[in-house]
Design a protein around this motif. Structure first.
Motif, PDB file in Angstrom:
ATOM      1  N   MET A   1       0.828  -1.178   0.000  1.00 15.74           N
ATOM      2  CA  MET A   1       0.000   0.000   0.000  1.00 15.74           C
ATOM      3  C   MET A   1       0.876   1.246   0.000  1.00 15.74           C
ATOM      4  SD  MET A   1      -2.966   1.058   2.680  1.00 15.74           S
ATOM      5  CE  MET A   1      -4.392   1.438   1.731  1.00 15.74           C
ATOM      6  N   ALA A   2       0.487   2.243  -0.751  1.00 18.52           N
ATOM      7  CA  ALA A   2       1.252   3.484  -0.843  1.00 18.52           C
ATOM      8  C   ALA A   2       1.234   4.203   0.492  1.00 18.52           C
ATOM      9  CB  ALA A   2       0.678   4.377  -1.940  1.00 18.52           C
ATOM     10  N   SER A   3       2.301   4.946   0.751  1.00 15.15           N
ATOM     11  CA  SER A   3       2.438   5.622   2.030  1.00 15.15           C
ATOM     12  C   SER A   3       1.659   6.929   2.061  1.00 15.15           C
ATOM     13  CB  SER A   3       3.914   5.888   2.307  1.00 15.15           C
ATOM     14  OG  SER A   3       4.424   6.741   1.309  1.00 15.15           O
TER      15      SER A   3
ATOM     16  N   SER B   1      -1.251   9.211  -3.036  1.00 13.56           N
ATOM     17  CA  SER B   1      -0.897   9.063  -4.450  1.00 13.56           C
ATOM     18  C   SER B   1      -1.214   7.664  -4.943  1.00 13.56           C
ATOM     19  CB  SER B   1       0.590   9.328  -4.656  1.00 13.56           C
ATOM     20  OG  SER B   1       0.913  10.637  -4.313  1.00 13.56           O
ATOM     21  N   LYS B   2      -1.460   7.571  -6.233  1.00 12.00           N
ATOM     22  CA  LYS B   2      -1.666   6.266  -6.854  1.00 12.00           C
ATOM     23  C   LYS B   2      -0.353   5.494  -6.848  1.00 12.00           C
ATOM     24  CE  LYS B   2      -5.275   7.787 -10.016  1.00 12.00           C
ATOM     25  NZ  LYS B   2      -5.648   7.950 -11.430  1.00 12.00           N
ATOM     26  N   PRO B   3      -0.442   4.160  -6.794  1.00  9.78           N
ATOM     27  CA  PRO B   3       0.789   3.355  -6.871  1.00  9.78           C
ATOM     28  C   PRO B   3       1.537   3.638  -8.167  1.00  9.78           C
ATOM     29  CG  PRO B   3      -1.087   1.996  -6.238  1.00  9.78           C
ATOM     30  CD  PRO B   3      -1.637   3.339  -6.635  1.00  9.78           C
TER      31      PRO B   3
ATOM     32  N   THR C   1       3.272   2.739 -11.485  1.00 10.24           N
ATOM     33  CA  THR C   1       3.097   1.651 -12.442  1.00 10.24           C
ATOM     34  C   THR C   1       4.463   1.015 -12.711  1.00 10.24           C
ATOM     35  OG1 THR C   1       3.496   3.037 -14.379  1.00 10.24           O
ATOM     36  CG2 THR C   1       1.200   2.915 -13.566  1.00 10.24           C
TER      37      THR C   1
ATOM     38  N   LYS D   1       8.178   2.842 -12.521  1.00 12.11           N
ATOM     39  CA  LYS D   1       9.308   2.303 -11.761  1.00 12.11           C
ATOM     40  C   LYS D   1      10.523   2.126 -12.664  1.00 12.11           C
ATOM     41  CE  LYS D   1       6.496  -0.047  -8.301  1.00 12.11           C
ATOM     42  NZ  LYS D   1       6.098  -1.340  -7.738  1.00 12.11           N
TER      43      LYS D   1
ATOM     44  N   GLU E   1      10.335  -4.203  -3.931  1.00  4.84           N
ATOM     45  CA  GLU E   1       9.477  -3.131  -4.428  1.00  4.84           C
ATOM     46  C   GLU E   1       8.191  -3.048  -3.624  1.00  4.84           C
ATOM     47  OE1 GLU E   1       7.729  -3.647  -8.353  1.00  4.84           O
ATOM     48  OE2 GLU E   1       8.149  -5.774  -8.247  1.00  4.84           O
ATOM     49  N   ASN E   2       7.607  -1.862  -3.671  1.00  2.00           N
ATOM     50  CA  ASN E   2       6.272  -1.638  -3.132  1.00  2.00           C
ATOM     51  C   ASN E   2       5.601  -0.610  -4.037  1.00  2.00           C
ATOM     52  OD1 ASN E   2       7.269   0.906  -2.302  1.00  2.00           O
ATOM     53  ND2 ASN E   2       7.433   0.319  -0.156  1.00  2.00           N
ATOM     54  N   ASP E   3       4.471  -0.094  -3.613  1.00  3.79           N
ATOM     55  CA  ASP E   3       3.736   0.854  -4.449  1.00  3.79           C
ATOM     56  C   ASP E   3       4.510   2.138  -4.711  1.00  3.79           C
ATOM     57  OD1 ASP E   3       1.627  -0.904  -4.586  1.00  3.79           O
ATOM     58  OD2 ASP E   3       0.362   0.183  -3.158  1.00  3.79           O
ATOM     59  N   ASP E   4       5.445   2.468  -3.859  1.00  4.44           N
ATOM     60  CA  ASP E   4       6.149   3.739  -3.946  1.00  4.44           C
ATOM     61  C   ASP E   4       7.506   3.677  -4.628  1.00  4.44           C
ATOM     62  OD1 ASP E   4       4.287   5.503  -2.712  1.00  4.44           O
ATOM     63  OD2 ASP E   4       4.750   4.549  -0.809  1.00  4.44           O
TER      64      ASP E   4
END
Length: 129
Positions: free
Chosen positions: A1-3, A6-8, A10, A14, A47-50
């Motif tokens: 989940m993004a911190s 903002s949208k994750p 893509t 990245k 990796e994560n959403d951010d």
């Protein structure tokens, strides 16, 4: 989940951030080099959403260490990858973790337990005659 709200990022975003980090880091590797290293197991991807962190376990005469080679994305979310990276480093019997980066990281990394131990200098070489 993004911190944050903002949208994750893509996958393409990245990849663009990785390409930008490679350019800023001296343009020593291409995206293809990174992808090949990930496929071959030379590099590891977190990796994560951010954002993303690409690492490499380095073998030295006095032991292993984990180098966080590429860290790219949005703060503070990208720093949430640190716990997984640390677990991986411990599992690989690494003595410590290292990274290099732009000067702006000096104000961010100490909050996460990192300390500066040296400064890296580079000098461009003219190959003309």
């Amino acid at each position: 989940m993004a911190s944050h709200a903002s949208k994750p990022l893509t996958p393409d975003q990245k990849m663009a951030k990785i390409a930008r980090a490679l350019k800023r880091g001296g343009d020593t590797h291409s995206l293809h080099d990174v992808l090949s290293g990930l496929t071959d197991g030379k590099y590891q991807l977190f990796e994560n959403d951010d954002g993303v962190c690409v690492t490499e376990v380095m073998e030295a005469p006095n032991g292993r260490y984990l180098h966080c080679w590429i860290v790219a994305g949005r703060l503070p979310g990208v720093m949430q990858l640190q716990d997984a990276v640390e677990r991986h480093a411990r599992a690989q019997s690494c003595k410590f973790m290292s990274t290099t980066g732009r000067h702006g990281w000096k104000s961010v990394l100490p909050q996460y337990g990192w300390k500066p131990v040296m400064t890296v200098f580079t000098k461009e070489l003219d190959h003309g005659c």
